[in-house]
Design an enzyme around this catalytic site. Sequence first.
Site, PDB file in Angstrom:
ATOM      1  CE1 TYR A  76      -5.752  48.035  26.336  1.00 46.27           C
ATOM      2  CE2 TYR A  76      -5.405  46.537  28.329  1.00 46.27           C
ATOM      3  CZ  TYR A  76      -5.114  47.272  27.072  1.00 46.27           C
ATOM      4  OH  TYR A  76      -3.592  47.172  26.732  1.00 46.27           O
ATOM      5  CG  ASP A  90      -9.481  43.070  15.244  1.00 50.92           C
ATOM      6  OD1 ASP A  90      -9.771  42.910  13.991  1.00 50.92           O
ATOM      7  OD2 ASP A  90      -8.344  43.398  15.823  1.00 50.92           O
TER       8      ASP A  90
END
Length: 306
Positions: A76, A90
């Site tokens: 990632y 997030d």
Amino acid sequence: MSPRKPDADVPPGLLLVDKAPGMTSHDVVARARRVLSVRKVGHAGTLDPMATGLLILGVGAATRLLGLVGGHDKTYEATIRLGQTTVTDDREGETLTTTSAAGIDDDAVRAALAAQTGPLQQVPSSVSAVKVAGRRSYDRVRAGETVELAPRSVTVHRLEVRGITRPTPDLVDVDVTVDCTAGTYIRAIARDAGAALGVGGHLTALRRTASGPFDVTRAAPVEEAAAALAAGGGPGVLPLTEAAATVFPVRAVSTEEATALAYGQRITATGIAGPHAAVDPAGRLVALVEDAGATARVAVGFPPAS
């Protein structure tokens, strides 16, 4: 009730999709089904709506490969923001706390992230797809419940800090590349590194660039990949045999052995552990086979009509 429309005649294969932001993994599958007019489509390895990048879809008989390809290590690229926590860990969640990170220097940031490497006991975000007593954790949180998830064993093989910036005097943004086992939550890395620094953290960007042998550079938007499969090949498409050969060693089998495998019979063992892709003289994937003593058995079959 009108009869269900039969599926279109589409060859089986994997679609390497570069997922757009704002879409759930289910949304991507639904779009592929619509383009292909095929119901049998699934995905390997969920991506959050905020995330972009590689999502692997299986079409037709290739869905039988999904459980075998989804467990590979992942890579990632992400951006971690230090100085704020959110309910979802997030940027899509409500801000819970704001604590100035002005006093955190770059060395401290790097040390906190270095501590998030190696074998970890990681607690998933409460707003995740983990099931608790049969219900998704995020559904319970949205219903007002307090959810505490059990830690799980994951491994972060590499966490490279690519850059550190300060968008405001009180916030620190860190661009990272992470190689990790399947099931690792990058959001949890941001949360835990921020907690260790005493200022909190969350994820502001996430992109999956690789899953096992599959790389996002070969991917395409879902509509393009699906249309290419229907047309016989193109960007984002791996035909069934090529898909299996990308993941497993290939074992060439004779016509007679292929016929035996088609009937579920055993053939001579390979002498090498693990699944093999049995491919007939015509280049068709017949089965995934595994040794069982002196013979090899069918682990997953792919009949000619698949």
